[in-house]
Design an enzyme around this catalytic site. Structure first.
Site, PDB file in Angstrom:
ATOM      1  N   THR A 168      39.696 -56.789 -37.712  1.00 54.64           N
ATOM      2  CA  THR A 168      40.687 -55.848 -38.229  1.00 54.64           C
ATOM      3  C   THR A 168      40.008 -54.950 -39.259  1.00 54.64           C
ATOM      4  OG1 THR A 168      41.442 -57.137 -40.143  1.00 54.64           O
ATOM      5  CG2 THR A 168      42.362 -57.726 -38.000  1.00 54.64           C
ATOM      6  N   CYS A 169      40.802 -54.106 -39.889  1.00 53.79           N
ATOM      7  CA  CYS A 169      40.231 -53.192 -40.875  1.00 53.79           C
ATOM      8  C   CYS A 169      39.741 -53.918 -42.125  1.00 53.79           C
ATOM      9  CB  CYS A 169      41.243 -52.115 -41.259  1.00 53.79           C
ATOM     10  SG  CYS A 169      42.782 -52.764 -41.932  1.00 53.79           S
ATOM     11  N   ARG A 220      38.900 -57.537 -42.055  1.00 54.04           N
ATOM     12  CA  ARG A 220      38.265 -58.828 -41.788  1.00 54.04           C
ATOM     13  C   ARG A 220      37.603 -58.829 -40.418  1.00 54.04           C
ATOM     14  NH1 ARG A 220      40.687 -63.022 -43.140  1.00 54.04           N
ATOM     15  NH2 ARG A 220      42.284 -61.954 -44.338  1.00 54.04           N
ATOM     16  N   SER A 264      45.476 -62.025 -46.445  1.00 53.68           N
ATOM     17  CA  SER A 264      45.482 -60.572 -46.289  1.00 53.68           C
ATOM     18  C   SER A 264      45.467 -59.874 -47.635  1.00 53.68           C
ATOM     19  CB  SER A 264      46.724 -60.134 -45.507  1.00 53.68           C
ATOM     20  OG  SER A 264      46.726 -60.675 -44.206  1.00 53.68           O
ATOM     21  N   GLY A 287      52.817 -58.964 -41.841  1.00 50.02           N
ATOM     22  CA  GLY A 287      53.024 -59.526 -40.521  1.00 50.02           C
ATOM     23  C   GLY A 287      52.124 -58.961 -39.447  1.00 50.02           C
ATOM     24  N   GLN A 288      51.386 -57.888 -39.745  1.00 49.26           N
ATOM     25  CA  GLN A 288      50.548 -57.253 -38.731  1.00 49.26           C
ATOM     26  C   GLN A 288      49.463 -58.192 -38.220  1.00 49.26           C
ATOM     27  OE1 GLN A 288      48.674 -53.669 -40.096  1.00 49.26           O
ATOM     28  NE2 GLN A 288      48.142 -52.970 -38.045  1.00 49.26           N
ATOM     29  N   ALA A 327      52.649 -44.507 -38.804  1.00 51.40           N
ATOM     30  CA  ALA A 327      54.019 -44.894 -38.441  1.00 51.40           C
ATOM     31  C   ALA A 327      54.144 -46.398 -38.267  1.00 51.40           C
ATOM     32  CB  ALA A 327      54.438 -44.172 -37.161  1.00 51.40           C
TER      33      ALA A 327
END
Length: 442
Positions: free
Chosen positions: A49-50, A52, A109, A115-116, A190
């Site tokens: 992810t951005c 990790r 996080s 929740g993402q 969004a």
């Protein structure tokens, strides 16, 4: 075989290193296979992810697995191994399970409780399945992690941290701009955080909210929510962002882009500098959406995640009770998962023992038939049933007890004891496991 996690995140590495280490697209598939093909690794999944990059594996040797994974991460990121190693963390066996569950709950996080991460873990699992690098152990671990994350969000207030973060960011904006009613706001992105920003700005009575996003339909939906709340709002395509920069006084950006979305050069080209106007930039993305140099423009101020919220402040904002409730859930789920895994690990040995006992019974009954051929069918059947009942009763208590004992830490030693006491073929439990896995895949 044991679970091993090697990774780096916003907690262990600077943003610049995370940006270089991020793995996407074809590179993600290549790294998956490179790790999975390395010595000592049987299964692999990668959560990238951005903020990790974590490699989840099943290995037969700890040190060999750590070395192979670290070297491959260095190779794929272009970061020297010595530099990268200082920022890597390693979790093994029980700690790896605990870490996976904590990550799924959003406890690791930057925005506590977001929740993402659940969608990102689900995507990692699906990708590993598509690439054929995952087996039963990692599949069960990541599936359970997803269920634990959902439970934590459902039963606690942990997911309120995102709303708290947006609220704090807009409080900082008020200090620079004054009251937010009647301001022209531009929201870039969004996703969930952008949606919270639009809702908060609508409640604050912003003059107009413009939503920019690469997927135009999503921007339309967010703008529609603001309009329904009585605030003027409209949607634009991200490609038209430069046209709105000059008019906006408050710019909130939170996208999943890997590069900068708003730069100082863009603002200067759009005429969004000077003129005695104050502008506030709120960057809720990681890696950053907004170039840090923007804060040097006349009248401009910029705040990013690191300025807004530390982990301790986030915990305080949502309440220590929620954080402690999640930790309790994680601890209970880890104990349950590990107990079930240990009990399952001894099952093939129990099956192998019962199989050996059945073979002994069959051999002895065949020998009896040869020695007493005059036995009629009724007598032979009665003897057969009696012998089987005796064996079943003798094996019942020890096999049930060994499953119970195996659920405790160190329970694998009981399976070893069974194999030694009953002189089981070491390959027999492996054959049972292999047959079970192959049968479940049909």
């Amino acid at each position: 075989m044991s679970v091993l996690v090697v990774g780096l995140s916003h907690q262990s590495a600077p943003v610049a290193m995370l940006e270089r280490a991020a793995v996407t697209g074809d590179d993600l598939g290549k790294l998956l296979h490179a790790v999975n093909d390395s010595p000592h690794v049987a299964e692999t999944a990668i959560v990238s992810t951005c903020n990790r990059v974590e490699v989840y594996t099943v290995v037969d040797k700890f040190h060999g697995g750590v070395s192979s994974i670290s070297e491959l991460l260095a190779l794929h990121s272009g970061i020297p191994l010595d530099d990268l190693s200082r920022h890597l963390y390693v979790h093994y066996e029980d700690r790896a399970v605990q870490h996976a569950f904590s990550v799924a709950c959003g406890m690791e996080s930057m925005v506590i409780g977001e929740g993402q991460i659940l969608g990102q873990i689900r995507a990692a699992l699906r990708h590993a399945q598509d690439e054929g690098t995952i087996g039963r152990d990692l599949h069960d671990l990541l599936q359970r992690a997803l269920r634990v994350g959902k439970r934590a969000h459902h039963e606690t207030g942990i997911d309120q941290a995102g709303a708290s973060l947006v609220s704090v960011g807009l409080d900082v904006a008020r200090e620079h701009l004054g009251p937010l009613d009647r301001v022209n706001a531009l929201v870039v992105g969004a996703g969930a955080m952008s949606g919270l920003a639009v809702a908060t700005l609508a409640r604050a009575g912003a003059r107009e909210i413009v939503v920019a996003n690469r997927t135009y339909d999503k921007a339309v939906r967010l703008a529609g929510d603001a309009t329904a709340a009585g605030v003027a709002a409209r949607a634009i395509d991200l490609a038209d962002l430069h046209q709105e920069l000059a008019a906006a006084e408050l710019i909130v950006s939170c996208t999943g882009a890997t590069g900068l979305v708003i730069t100082r050069a863009q603002l200067e080209a759009a005429g969004a500098t000077g003129h005695g106007r104050r502008r506030f930039f709120l960057d809720l993305a990681l890696p950053h959406d907004i170039e840090p140099g923007v804060r040097d423009l006349p009248g401009a101020a910029l705040a990013g995640l690191s300025e807004l919220r530390t982990a301790e402040q986030a915990a305080q904002a949502i309440g220590p009770e929620a954080v402690e409730a999640v930790r309790t859930i994680v601890a209970a789920e880890v104990s349950t998962f590990l107990g079930a895994a240990r009990a399952a690990a001894v099952a093939p040995t129990v099956v192998a023992l019962r199989s050996k006992a059945a073979d002994v019974v069959e051999a002895e009954l065949a020998r009896l038939t040869g020695r007493l051929p005059e036995l009629d069918d009724k007598a032979r059947k009665e003897i057969s049933q009696t012998v089987r009942r005796v064996v079943d009763k003798l094996l019942h208590a020890p096999t049930v007890r060994v499953k119970e004992l195996a659920a405790a830490p160190g329970g694998d030693t009981y399976a070893d004891a069974l194999r030694e006491l009953f002189d089981l073929d070491p390959k027999a439990p492996e054959a049972v496991t292999r047959a079970d896995i192959e049968g479940s895949g049909k």
